[in-house]
Write an enzyme that holds these catalytic residues in place. Structure first.
Site, PDB file in Angstrom:
ATOM      1  N   HIS A  17       0.843  -1.207   0.000  1.00  0.00           N
ATOM      2  CA  HIS A  17       0.000   0.000   0.000  1.00  0.00           C
ATOM      3  C   HIS A  17       0.877   1.256   0.000  1.00  0.00           C
ATOM      4  O   HIS A  17       0.604   2.210  -0.724  1.00  0.00           O
ATOM      5  CB  HIS A  17      -0.880   0.056   1.262  1.00  0.00           C
ATOM      6  CG  HIS A  17      -1.905  -1.042   1.378  1.00  0.00           C
ATOM      7  ND1 HIS A  17      -1.961  -1.897   2.438  1.00  0.00           N
ATOM      8  CD2 HIS A  17      -2.939  -1.389   0.565  1.00  0.00           C
ATOM      9  CE1 HIS A  17      -2.979  -2.733   2.290  1.00  0.00           C
ATOM     10  NE2 HIS A  17      -3.587  -2.452   1.159  1.00  0.00           N
ATOM     11  N   LYS A  41     -15.383  -7.927   4.852  1.00  0.00           N
ATOM     12  CA  LYS A  41     -14.265  -8.719   5.392  1.00  0.00           C
ATOM     13  C   LYS A  41     -14.188  -8.515   6.903  1.00  0.00           C
ATOM     14  O   LYS A  41     -14.398  -7.408   7.393  1.00  0.00           O
ATOM     15  CB  LYS A  41     -12.940  -8.235   4.797  1.00  0.00           C
ATOM     16  CG  LYS A  41     -12.775  -8.498   3.313  1.00  0.00           C
ATOM     17  CD  LYS A  41     -11.393  -8.014   2.863  1.00  0.00           C
ATOM     18  CE  LYS A  41     -11.253  -8.013   1.353  1.00  0.00           C
ATOM     19  NZ  LYS A  41     -10.038  -7.324   0.913  1.00  0.00           N
ATOM     20  N   ARG A  90      -1.811  -6.043  -8.247  1.00  0.00           N
ATOM     21  CA  ARG A  90      -0.770  -7.019  -7.917  1.00  0.00           C
ATOM     22  C   ARG A  90      -0.643  -8.077  -8.993  1.00  0.00           C
ATOM     23  O   ARG A  90       0.433  -8.543  -9.300  1.00  0.00           O
ATOM     24  CB  ARG A  90      -1.096  -7.718  -6.598  1.00  0.00           C
ATOM     25  CG  ARG A  90      -0.823  -6.877  -5.386  1.00  0.00           C
ATOM     26  CD  ARG A  90      -1.424  -7.453  -4.153  1.00  0.00           C
ATOM     27  NE  ARG A  90      -2.883  -7.403  -4.224  1.00  0.00           N
ATOM     28  CZ  ARG A  90      -3.681  -7.467  -3.189  1.00  0.00           C
ATOM     29  NH1 ARG A  90      -3.176  -7.637  -1.995  1.00  0.00           N
ATOM     30  NH2 ARG A  90      -4.981  -7.385  -3.331  1.00  0.00           N
ATOM     31  N   SER A 127      -2.368  -8.074   2.835  1.00  0.00           N
ATOM     32  CA  SER A 127      -2.678  -7.934   4.264  1.00  0.00           C
ATOM     33  C   SER A 127      -3.102  -9.275   4.857  1.00  0.00           C
ATOM     34  O   SER A 127      -2.721  -9.614   5.984  1.00  0.00           O
ATOM     35  CB  SER A 127      -3.795  -6.915   4.476  1.00  0.00           C
ATOM     36  OG  SER A 127      -3.432  -5.661   3.991  1.00  0.00           O
TER      37      SER A 127
HETATM   38  P1  ADP Z   1      -9.729  -3.762  -0.657  1.00  0.00           P
HETATM   39  O1  ADP Z   1     -10.467  -4.655   0.300  1.00  0.00           O
HETATM   40  O2  ADP Z   1     -10.481  -2.499  -1.015  1.00  0.00           O
HETATM   41  O3  ADP Z   1      -9.143  -4.451  -1.851  1.00  0.00           O
HETATM   42  P2  ADP Z   1      -7.008  -3.656   0.370  1.00  0.00           P
HETATM   43  O4  ADP Z   1      -6.497  -2.980   1.589  1.00  0.00           O
HETATM   44  O5  ADP Z   1      -6.863  -5.131   0.294  1.00  0.00           O
HETATM   45  O6  ADP Z   1      -8.514  -3.191   0.234  1.00  0.00           O
HETATM   46  O7  ADP Z   1      -6.313  -3.022  -0.907  1.00  0.00           O
HETATM   47  C1  ADP Z   1      -6.443  -1.654  -1.203  1.00  0.00           C
HETATM   48  C2  ADP Z   1      -5.792  -1.386  -2.549  1.00  0.00           C
HETATM   49  O8  ADP Z   1      -4.375  -1.585  -2.446  1.00  0.00           O
HETATM   50  C3  ADP Z   1      -6.271  -2.326  -3.652  1.00  0.00           C
HETATM   51  O9  ADP Z   1      -6.354  -1.605  -4.865  1.00  0.00           O
HETATM   52  C4  ADP Z   1      -5.179  -3.361  -3.734  1.00  0.00           C
HETATM   53  O10 ADP Z   1      -5.101  -3.958  -5.006  1.00  0.00           O
HETATM   54  C5  ADP Z   1      -3.959  -2.503  -3.440  1.00  0.00           C
HETATM   55  N1  ADP Z   1      -2.832  -3.285  -2.937  1.00  0.00           N
HETATM   56  C6  ADP Z   1      -2.776  -4.027  -1.814  1.00  0.00           C
HETATM   57  N2  ADP Z   1      -1.567  -4.619  -1.697  1.00  0.00           N
HETATM   58  C7  ADP Z   1      -0.842  -4.241  -2.782  1.00  0.00           C
HETATM   59  C8  ADP Z   1       0.471  -4.536  -3.259  1.00  0.00           C
HETATM   60  N3  ADP Z   1       1.291  -5.347  -2.604  1.00  0.00           N
HETATM   61  N4  ADP Z   1       0.869  -3.976  -4.431  1.00  0.00           N
HETATM   62  C9  ADP Z   1       0.025  -3.169  -5.106  1.00  0.00           C
HETATM   63  N5  ADP Z   1      -1.222  -2.855  -4.726  1.00  0.00           N
HETATM   64  C10 ADP Z   1      -1.654  -3.375  -3.574  1.00  0.00           C
END
Ligand code: ADP
Length: 161
Positions: A17, A41, A90, A127
């Protein structure tokens, strides 16, 4: 002035992030990180805890702020006057999902979604996997900012009074 929203669950924020936030802060005049409060979630951290942790991890970015958000993303964007939506990519699964949401947001409110990729070392951090391994004591120093690492250790390994 170009303002972008980077919404997500951030449970918790990772270096993946943070990589996207660093890129967005260079591309836009202002970036708001939107912490989702009504996600289906099951979260390890409360929305308020996440907000504080993200604030702690992003102090070095002058043009980045953090807000709690609920309801439709497009409504929140109208409220804060953000015209761009930032999301991270990703892999191909993320792409399929993000493409459908981006199209929906374009139809709903004419919003442009900007998809950014982290550098390879941060690209596969998630995460959920992080929480799984942290629970069993794995070293996650290279995957999360220090304040998040500390919060995870406290949550999993230290007894609360
Ligand atoms: P959500 O439940 O909205 O997907 P997340 O916290 O899992 O929330 O992810 C928020 C954003 O950050 C999403 O667009 C996700 O693809 C991006 N993201 C999470 N981890 C990575 C990473 N390692 N590299 C690039 N983007 C990421």
């Amino acid at each position: 002035m170009a303002k972008a929203l980077f919404p997500g669950s951030f449970d918790p924020l990772t270096n993946g992030h943070l990589d996207i936030i660093a890129r967005a802060s260079k591309l836009f005049d202002e970036v708001v990180i939107g912490v989702g409060t009504n996600t289906s979630k099951k979260a390890l951290f409360s929305a308020t805890e996440k907000l504080q942790l993200i604030e702690g991890a992003t102090t070095r970015f002058d043009n980045v702020s953090v807000s709690l958000m609920s309801g439709l993303t497009v409504d929140f964007m109208a409220e804060i006057n953000a015209e761009y939506l930032v999301r991270g990519l990703r892999n191909a699964t993320d792409y399929e999902y993000e493409r459908d949401i981006a199209e929906m947001n374009r139809q709903l409110a004419g919003i442009e979604t900007i998809l950014l990729m982290a550098k390879p070392v941060n690209q596969n951090i998630s995460s959920s996997i992080l929480k799984e391994v942290a629970k069993f004591g794995a070293n996650i120093d290279h995957l999360v900012p220090d304040n998040i690492n500390k919060a995870l250790q406290e949550r999993f390994h230290e007894k609360k009074e």
